[in-house]
Design a protein around this motif. Structure first.
Motif, short mmCIF file in Angstrom:
data_model
loop_
_atom_site.label_atom_id
_atom_site.label_comp_id
_atom_site.label_asym_id
_atom_site.label_seq_id
_atom_site.Cartn_x
_atom_site.Cartn_y
_atom_site.Cartn_z
N TYR A 16 0.83 -1.21 0.00
CA TYR A 16 0.00 0.00 0.00
C TYR A 16 0.87 1.26 0.00
CZ TYR A 16 0.64 1.31 4.93
OH TYR A 16 1.16 1.73 6.13
N GLN A 17 2.03 1.20 0.67
CA GLN A 17 2.91 2.36 0.68
C GLN A 17 3.56 2.56 -0.68
OE1 GLN A 17 5.65 2.38 3.95
NE2 GLN A 17 4.04 2.67 5.48
N GLN A 18 3.81 1.47 -1.40
CA GLN A 18 4.36 1.60 -2.75
C GLN A 18 3.34 2.28 -3.68
OE1 GLN A 18 6.66 -1.63 -4.52
NE2 GLN A 18 6.54 -2.75 -2.59
N ILE A 19 2.07 1.94 -3.50
CA ILE A 19 1.02 2.58 -4.31
C ILE A 19 0.94 4.07 -3.99
CG2 ILE A 19 -1.48 2.69 -4.72
CD1 ILE A 19 -1.52 -0.36 -4.14
N ILE A 20 0.97 4.40 -2.71
CA ILE A 20 0.94 5.81 -2.29
C ILE A 20 2.11 6.56 -2.89
CG2 ILE A 20 1.24 7.35 -0.30
CD1 ILE A 20 -0.33 5.27 1.35
N GLN A 21 3.30 5.97 -2.80
CA GLN A 21 4.49 6.65 -3.30
C GLN A 21 4.45 6.79 -4.81
OE1 GLN A 21 6.73 8.10 -1.20
NE2 GLN A 21 7.38 9.06 -3.11
N SER A 22 3.85 5.83 -5.51
CA SER A 22 3.73 5.93 -6.97
C SER A 22 2.89 7.13 -7.36
CB SER A 22 3.09 4.65 -7.54
OG SER A 22 3.98 3.57 -7.48
N SER A 40 -8.40 3.22 -11.47
CA SER A 40 -9.37 2.75 -10.48
C SER A 40 -8.79 1.65 -9.62
CB SER A 40 -10.62 2.23 -11.19
OG SER A 40 -10.31 1.03 -11.89
N VAL A 41 -9.52 1.32 -8.56
CA VAL A 41 -9.10 0.24 -7.68
C VAL A 41 -8.96 -1.06 -8.47
CG1 VAL A 41 -9.77 -1.21 -5.73
CG2 VAL A 41 -10.08 1.27 -5.60
N ILE A 50 -2.21 -6.88 -6.85
CA ILE A 50 -2.41 -6.56 -5.44
C ILE A 50 -3.89 -6.67 -5.09
CG2 ILE A 50 -2.13 -4.77 -3.67
CD1 ILE A 50 0.48 -6.01 -4.75
N ALA A 51 -4.18 -7.13 -3.88
CA ALA A 51 -5.57 -7.25 -3.43
C ALA A 51 -6.26 -5.89 -3.44
CB ALA A 51 -5.61 -7.86 -2.03
N LYS A 52 -7.55 -5.90 -3.79
CA LYS A 52 -8.31 -4.65 -3.88
C LYS A 52 -8.33 -3.91 -2.55
CE LYS A 52 -11.30 -6.25 -7.64
NZ LYS A 52 -12.69 -6.59 -8.04
N LYS A 53 -8.42 -4.65 -1.44
CA LYS A 53 -8.47 -3.98 -0.14
C LYS A 53 -7.17 -3.21 0.15
CE LYS A 53 -6.96 -7.93 2.67
NZ LYS A 53 -7.32 -8.83 3.80
N THR A 54 -6.04 -3.71 -0.38
CA THR A 54 -4.76 -3.02 -0.21
C THR A 54 -4.74 -1.73 -1.02
OG1 THR A 54 -3.64 -5.13 0.13
CG2 THR A 54 -2.26 -3.24 -0.43
N VAL A 55 -5.30 -1.78 -2.24
CA VAL A 55 -5.38 -0.58 -3.07
C VAL A 55 -6.29 0.46 -2.41
CG1 VAL A 55 -5.93 0.34 -5.35
CG2 VAL A 55 -5.03 -1.99 -5.14
N ALA A 58 -4.54 2.26 0.37
CA ALA A 58 -3.64 3.30 -0.13
C ALA A 58 -4.41 4.54 -0.56
CB ALA A 58 -2.83 2.76 -1.30
N PHE A 59 -5.51 4.34 -1.32
CA PHE A 59 -6.30 5.47 -1.80
C PHE A 59 -6.95 6.24 -0.66
CE2 PHE A 59 -7.20 4.06 -6.48
CZ PHE A 59 -5.84 4.07 -6.71
N GLU A 60 -7.40 5.52 0.35
CA GLU A 60 -8.02 6.19 1.50
C GLU A 60 -7.01 7.07 2.24
OE1 GLU A 60 -11.20 6.44 2.64
OE2 GLU A 60 -11.60 5.60 0.65
N GLN A 61 -5.78 6.59 2.35
CA GLN A 61 -4.75 7.40 3.01
C GLN A 61 -4.45 8.65 2.19
OE1 GLN A 61 -1.69 5.20 4.94
NE2 GLN A 61 -0.17 6.86 4.77
N LEU A 62 -4.42 8.50 0.87
CA LEU A 62 -4.20 9.66 -0.01
C LEU A 62 -5.36 10.64 0.09
CD1 LEU A 62 -2.71 7.80 -3.11
CD2 LEU A 62 -1.54 9.56 -1.76
N LYS A 63 -6.56 10.13 0.24
CA LYS A 63 -7.74 11.00 0.43
C LYS A 63 -7.65 11.79 1.73
CE LYS A 63 -11.94 9.60 -0.06
NZ LYS A 63 -13.11 8.72 0.07
N GLN A 64 -7.23 11.10 2.79
CA GLN A 64 -7.15 11.74 4.10
C GLN A 64 -6.15 12.90 4.11
OE1 GLN A 64 -6.34 8.66 6.97
NE2 GLN A 64 -8.21 7.52 6.47
N THR A 65 -5.12 12.78 3.30
CA THR A 65 -4.12 13.86 3.24
C THR A 65 -4.49 14.93 2.21
OG1 THR A 65 -2.81 12.59 1.64
CG2 THR A 65 -2.25 12.34 3.97
N GLY A 66 -5.61 14.73 1.49
CA GLY A 66 -6.07 15.73 0.54
C GLY A 66 -5.40 15.67 -0.81
#
Length: 336
Positions: A16-22, A40-41, A50-55, A58-66
């Motif tokens: 999930y961190q690799q997705i965020i960093q990408s 999309s997921v 990668i499992a959808k829940k992992t994606v 990652a997306f939820e964390q990116l949303k939380q940071t705006g």
């Protein structure tokens, strides 16, 4: 667009961190701009395995940071170019010495609030090295590493994101060309520095003695550069392991790699009534304030360690990949 989000399955970094960093890297590099739709997921899951829940994590964390926003039935879009991607840097030194403080000062002053640094020490122990690498994988934005001459290095480093590794100080020949680096070039450094002092050497000394001390990474390069210098300029020389059992003789110039040998030799010159810089000469590796005082001043071969810290951080901040030879100089004092 799918290629923007990539995952290295061989890396120890959490997926999930690799997705965020990408996504963050794509925004920082202008591959993605405000309003652009990101994969999309389902697309990310299908393309990376990668499992959808992992994606989703990652997306939820990116949303939380705006950084991104979600539009119902349409997908995810870049919401901000401000990724808040402050640098969180892992620094792995070999062991604590005075010059590591200089490196840290260079790192800290150049980073200047643009990130934070966590410092660790591996003590030239491969098991400690592997443990620290495994525990840090995926938790940092960059990894600054002082390597170990061990076959375990390669698999250990493979656990880290390969484009986030920077090699520092040692191991240029083994690792400093494979990754961005700021390193001493030990063979060239000792040759150039002794050549700088050649007029004094010819005038005052009839023999050079290299004292190796305990084994460390680049000792063979130091020995090679020393031999080349002495042979090229037809100077008498010898190479010994330690100074503890060596009685100094008049006209000898000692080049000391380890500070324990410096203590032994300074004591012996006093015991035998020799005057440093007149009867016996000393050049010691790595300058620090105490050497300005010991024996009325010890001449040193010293890399610019503050500059080393500054240069590696500048590479990180400017996103440059280079292989830099750190400057080395002869600091002349009364012992020479």
């Amino acid at each position: 667009m799918k290629s923007i989000i990539t995952v290295d399955h061989n890396s120890g970094a959490p997926k999930y961190q690799q997705i965020i960093q990408s996504v963050i890297s794509a925004i920082d590099n202008k591959q993605l701009r405000i309003g652009d739709k990101i994969p999309s997921v389902n697309e990310v899951s299908d393309s990376t395995g990668i499992a959808k829940k992992t994606v989703v994590q990652a997306f939820e964390q990116l949303k939380q940071t705006g950084v991104i926003s979600a539009v119902k039935y349409k997908g995810y879009f870049v919401a901000s170019a401000n990724t808040h991607s402050k640098h969180n840097i892992f620094v792995l030194f070999n062991h604590l010495t005075a010059y590591k403080e200089d490196i840290y000062e260079g790192i800290k002053s150049t980073l200047d609030g643009k990130g934070v640094v966590d410092i660790f020490f591996h003590h030239n122990n491969m098991e400690v090295f592997k443990t620290l690498i495994a525990q840090s994988a995926g938790k940092y934005t960059e990894y600054i590493i002082m390597p170990i001459p061990d076959k375990g290095m390669k698999p250990a480093l493979k656990k880290l994101p390969q484009d986030k590794i920077y090699i520092l100080d040692m191991g240029y020949q083994d690792w400093g060309q494979a990754y961005p680096s700021v390193c001493q070039h030990f063979e060239a450094d000792i040759y150039q520095v002794l050549q700088q002092g050649l007029p004094t050497i010819r005038r005052k000394y009839n023999k050079l003695v290299l004292v190796l001390g305990p084994q460390f990474y680049n000792l063979k390069q130091i020995e090679k550069g020393f031999r080349q210098f002495c042979r090229e300029f037809e100077l008498d020389f010898s190479i010994i392991s330690h100074a503890k059992n060596k009685r100094p003789a008049r006209g000898e110039l000692y080049v000391l790699v380890n500070d324990q040998d410096l203590v032994h030799l300074v004591k012996k010159t006093t015991t035998f009534g020799y005057k440093l810089g007149k009867d016996v000469g000393i050049i010691s590796y790595n300058d620090f304030p105490m050497k300005e005082i010991v024996g009325n001043g010890i001449t040193t071969i010293s890399s610019d360690f503050t500059r080393m810290g500054m240069d590696v951080i500048n590479m990180i901040l400017k996103k440059k990949k280079a292989h830099l030879q750190n400057p080395c100089r002869l600091v002349e004092r009364s012992s020479f």
